[in-house]
Scaffold this motif. Structure first.
Motif, PDB file in Angstrom:
ATOM      1  N   LEU A 158       1.153  64.809 -70.765  1.00  0.00           N
ATOM      2  CA  LEU A 158       2.251  64.926 -72.187  1.00  0.00           C
ATOM      3  C   LEU A 158       1.477  64.136 -73.386  1.00  0.00           C
ATOM      4  N   ALA A 159       0.846  62.778 -73.297  1.00  0.00           N
ATOM      5  CA  ALA A 159       0.435  62.380 -74.213  1.00  0.00           C
ATOM      6  C   ALA A 159      -0.860  63.133 -74.964  1.00  0.00           C
ATOM      7  N   ASN A 160      -1.380  64.006 -74.389  1.00  0.00           N
ATOM      8  CA  ASN A 160      -2.362  64.952 -74.826  1.00  0.00           C
ATOM      9  C   ASN A 160      -1.739  66.194 -75.996  1.00  0.00           C
ATOM     10  N   ILE A 161      -0.463  66.357 -75.851  1.00  0.00           N
ATOM     11  CA  ILE A 161       0.020  67.394 -76.586  1.00  0.00           C
ATOM     12  C   ILE A 161       0.419  66.731 -78.193  1.00  0.00           C
ATOM     13  N   SER A 201       2.884  54.949 -91.724  1.00  0.00           N
ATOM     14  CA  SER A 201       1.617  55.904 -91.947  1.00  0.00           C
ATOM     15  C   SER A 201       1.636  56.581 -90.445  1.00  0.00           C
ATOM     16  N   ASN A 202       0.449  57.932 -90.826  1.00  0.00           N
ATOM     17  CA  ASN A 202       0.034  58.475 -89.618  1.00  0.00           C
ATOM     18  C   ASN A 202      -0.826  57.863 -88.492  1.00  0.00           C
ATOM     19  N   CYS A 203      -0.096  56.857 -88.311  1.00  0.00           N
ATOM     20  CA  CYS A 203      -0.969  55.712 -87.336  1.00  0.00           C
ATOM     21  C   CYS A 203      -1.227  56.181 -85.992  1.00  0.00           C
ATOM     22  N   ALA A 204      -0.182  56.854 -85.397  1.00  0.00           N
ATOM     23  CA  ALA A 204      -0.328  57.663 -83.953  1.00  0.00           C
ATOM     24  C   ALA A 204      -0.982  59.002 -84.007  1.00  0.00           C
ATOM     25  N   PHE A 205      -0.397  59.937 -84.701  1.00  0.00           N
ATOM     26  CA  PHE A 205      -0.598  61.440 -84.649  1.00  0.00           C
ATOM     27  C   PHE A 205      -2.119  61.406 -85.060  1.00  0.00           C
ATOM     28  N   MET A 206      -2.635  60.684 -86.241  1.00  0.00           N
ATOM     29  CA  MET A 206      -3.737  60.857 -86.673  1.00  0.00           C
ATOM     30  C   MET A 206      -4.806  59.720 -86.430  1.00  0.00           C
ATOM     31  N   GLY A 207      -4.133  58.441 -86.305  1.00  0.00           N
ATOM     32  CA  GLY A 207      -4.856  57.254 -86.231  1.00  0.00           C
ATOM     33  C   GLY A 207      -5.571  57.205 -84.938  1.00  0.00           C
ATOM     34  N   ILE A 208      -4.897  57.391 -83.719  1.00  0.00           N
ATOM     35  CA  ILE A 208      -5.238  57.390 -82.485  1.00  0.00           C
ATOM     36  C   ILE A 208      -6.755  58.211 -82.502  1.00  0.00           C
ATOM     37  N   PRO A 209      -6.832  59.632 -82.562  1.00  0.00           N
ATOM     38  CA  PRO A 209      -8.117  59.982 -82.475  1.00  0.00           C
ATOM     39  C   PRO A 209      -9.142  59.506 -83.563  1.00  0.00           C
ATOM     40  N   LEU A 210      -8.537  59.283 -84.866  1.00  0.00           N
ATOM     41  CA  LEU A 210      -9.267  58.564 -85.846  1.00  0.00           C
ATOM     42  C   LEU A 210     -10.182  57.198 -85.516  1.00  0.00           C
ATOM     43  N   GLY A 242     -12.798  57.744 -82.788  1.00  0.00           N
ATOM     44  CA  GLY A 242     -14.109  58.278 -83.125  1.00  0.00           C
ATOM     45  C   GLY A 242     -14.892  57.039 -83.954  1.00  0.00           C
ATOM     46  N   VAL A 243     -14.256  56.222 -84.406  1.00  0.00           N
ATOM     47  CA  VAL A 243     -14.895  55.103 -85.127  1.00  0.00           C
ATOM     48  C   VAL A 243     -15.111  53.946 -84.364  1.00  0.00           C
ATOM     49  N   TYR A 244     -14.191  53.253 -83.569  1.00  0.00           N
ATOM     50  CA  TYR A 244     -14.560  52.338 -82.736  1.00  0.00           C
ATOM     51  C   TYR A 244     -14.392  52.343 -81.402  1.00  0.00           C
ATOM     52  N   GLY A 245     -14.034  53.408 -80.821  1.00  0.00           N
ATOM     53  CA  GLY A 245     -14.120  53.644 -79.454  1.00  0.00           C
ATOM     54  C   GLY A 245     -13.029  53.209 -78.751  1.00  0.00           C
ATOM     55  N   THR A 246     -12.978  53.007 -77.364  1.00  0.00           N
ATOM     56  CA  THR A 246     -11.720  52.623 -76.537  1.00  0.00           C
ATOM     57  C   THR A 246     -11.073  51.282 -77.044  1.00  0.00           C
ATOM     58  N   PHE A 253     -10.488  66.197 -90.749  1.00  0.00           N
ATOM     59  CA  PHE A 253     -10.268  67.761 -90.680  1.00  0.00           C
ATOM     60  C   PHE A 253      -9.965  68.399 -89.704  1.00  0.00           C
ATOM     61  N   ILE A 254     -10.037  67.696 -88.577  1.00  0.00           N
ATOM     62  CA  ILE A 254      -9.453  68.048 -87.330  1.00  0.00           C
ATOM     63  C   ILE A 254      -7.775  68.245 -87.694  1.00  0.00           C
ATOM     64  N   MET A 255      -7.306  67.147 -88.166  1.00  0.00           N
ATOM     65  CA  MET A 255      -5.949  66.999 -88.381  1.00  0.00           C
ATOM     66  C   MET A 255      -5.416  68.243 -89.269  1.00  0.00           C
ATOM     67  N   ALA A 256      -6.265  68.449 -90.311  1.00  0.00           N
ATOM     68  CA  ALA A 256      -6.083  69.551 -91.282  1.00  0.00           C
ATOM     69  C   ALA A 256      -5.997  70.720 -90.484  1.00  0.00           C
ATOM     70  N   LEU A 257      -6.801  71.104 -89.825  1.00  0.00           N
ATOM     71  CA  LEU A 257      -7.007  72.441 -89.078  1.00  0.00           C
ATOM     72  C   LEU A 257      -5.840  72.712 -88.045  1.00  0.00           C
ATOM     73  N   LEU A 258      -5.231  71.465 -87.620  1.00  0.00           N
ATOM     74  CA  LEU A 258      -4.387  71.629 -86.506  1.00  0.00           C
ATOM     75  C   LEU A 258      -3.122  71.886 -87.439  1.00  0.00           C
ATOM     76  N   ALA A 259      -2.835  71.405 -88.517  1.00  0.00           N
ATOM     77  CA  ALA A 259      -1.728  71.637 -89.516  1.00  0.00           C
ATOM     78  C   ALA A 259      -2.002  73.052 -89.865  1.00  0.00           C
ATOM     79  N   GLY A 260      -3.102  73.385 -90.021  1.00  0.00           N
ATOM     80  CA  GLY A 260      -3.264  74.948 -90.631  1.00  0.00           C
ATOM     81  C   GLY A 260      -2.742  75.920 -89.553  1.00  0.00           C
ATOM     82  N   VAL A 261      -2.939  75.419 -88.202  1.00  0.00           N
ATOM     83  CA  VAL A 261      -2.511  76.324 -87.146  1.00  0.00           C
ATOM     84  C   VAL A 261      -0.827  76.501 -87.244  1.00  0.00           C
ATOM     85  N   GLY A 262      -0.168  75.349 -87.776  1.00  0.00           N
ATOM     86  CA  GLY A 262       1.497  75.406 -87.698  1.00  0.00           C
ATOM     87  C   GLY A 262       1.564  76.165 -89.086  1.00  0.00           C
ATOM     88  N   ILE A 263       0.675  76.092 -90.060  1.00  0.00           N
ATOM     89  CA  ILE A 263       1.079  76.985 -91.237  1.00  0.00           C
ATOM     90  C   ILE A 263       1.041  78.636 -90.936  1.00  0.00           C
TER      91      ILE A 263
END
Length: 310
Positions: free
Chosen positions: A192-195, A105-114, A117-121, A10-20
């Motif tokens: 830079l990574a945070n953006i 796959s969206n393994c970096a943009f979506m995968g890292i925060p995903l 949240g599930v497995y930690g560092t 949902f966070i990814m979807a909301l960020l994409a919504g900002v782009g829209i």
């Protein structure tokens, strides 16, 4: 655990919504979106990789990383063999976009925060192996796909000199040497990574805003592509991980990375190399929407089967 995945989607979807929204308000256009894509691909994404390798070295950590690389390689080998066999179309331009979307796959943009949240560092560190393979393959094989024509040595060398590949090599060397970057450099890299995630999603959202989503939802071909990407490829990797009793964190991270929706990079590459960015955005949008259901289910059936067979 499954709620963590749903929340990140949902966070990814909301960020994409900002782009829209930015596109609708005319704050972004094609030229600006293309320039932002260049910034993400050449600066933000490499810094995500560099920061992820800034971790104290020890033999057990190295073994975990090597196992993660092995599973990531197996995942890509499966995809490289299977996808060209089952993704076929008379529309060669559409076929190219479909194959790229299934392979990457969206393994970096979506995968890292995903994964965070599930497995930690620990999960994020395991994910760096998959992200590394993603960058090596996408910046070589992926670039050649998007540019068209047969690969040649000169083109391959040029692709291997991309910022993401260079930073990956530097990051691994620093990790093996147990070298920590000076704080001022590391903090800059972290900023830079945070953006990376927000900009990538805004770019994807800006491109999604240029296509009609409702007509896209009526395309059977698009659902078939999503089935291969979101279900078939992760299911095959799940079987392999269960048969060989792979560590559950390493297996879970790689399975989820494989099960992530189509890469936002496909849309950015399509923009850079004048491919069908509209169709790429459709696949990205629909696969992201469907992943809200498929990602929790993927983790659920892997966890259940691991409890039985491991």
């Amino acid at each position: 655990m499954n709620w963590a995945i749903i929340e990140q989607v949902f966070i990814m979807a909301l960020l994409a919504g900002v782009g829209i929204l930015c596109r609708k308000l005319k704050l972004l256009d094609d030229a600006c979106t293309k320039k932002l894509s260049t910034v993400v691909l050449n600066f933000a994404t490499p810094m995500v990789i560099l920061v992820s390798y800034q971790k104290p070295f020890d033999p057990e950590t190295l073994n975990t990383l090597l196992l993660s690389f092995l599973i990531a390689i197996i995942s890509y080998v499966i995809a490289f063999i299977l996808v060209p066999l089952i993704i076929r179309s008379k529309d060669k331009e559409g076929q190219l976009i479909e194959r790229f979307s299934c392979l990457y796959s969206n393994c970096a943009f979506m995968g890292i925060p995903l994964i965070q949240g599930v497995y930690g560092t620990e999960g994020v560190f395991c994910l760096t192996a998959y992200v590394t393979m993603f960058n090596i393959c996408s910046w070589t094989h992926g670039v050649i796909m998007m540019k068209g024509g047969k690969p040649n040595f000169k083109q391959m060398i040029k692709s291997l000199l991309s910022p993401s590949i260079i930073v990956t090599i530097i990051g691994i060397i620093l990790f093996l040497c147990n070298f920590t970057l000076p704080n001022v450099i590391l903090e800059t890299a972290q900023h830079l990574a945070n953006i990376n995630t927000p900009l990538a999603m805004i770019i994807a959202g800006s491109t999604i805003a240029t296509v009609k989503l409702l007509p896209a939802l009526k395309k059977p071909r698009l659902y078939y592509t999503c089935f291969v990407k979101l279900f078939l490829l992760p299911a095959l990797l799940t079987v392999i991980c269960l048969v060989f009793k792979i560590d559950q964190t390493v297996a879970g991270v790689n399975i989820l990375a494989t099960a992530c929706p189509a890469a936002a990079m496909c849309t950015m590459f399509a923009l850079l190399y004048d491919r069908d960015a509209g169709y790429s955005a459709e696949i990205f949008a629909v696969s992201t929407i469907l992943s809200m259901v498929t990602l929790p289910l993927t983790l659920m059936y892997y966890t259940a089967l691991a409890g039985i067979f491991m």
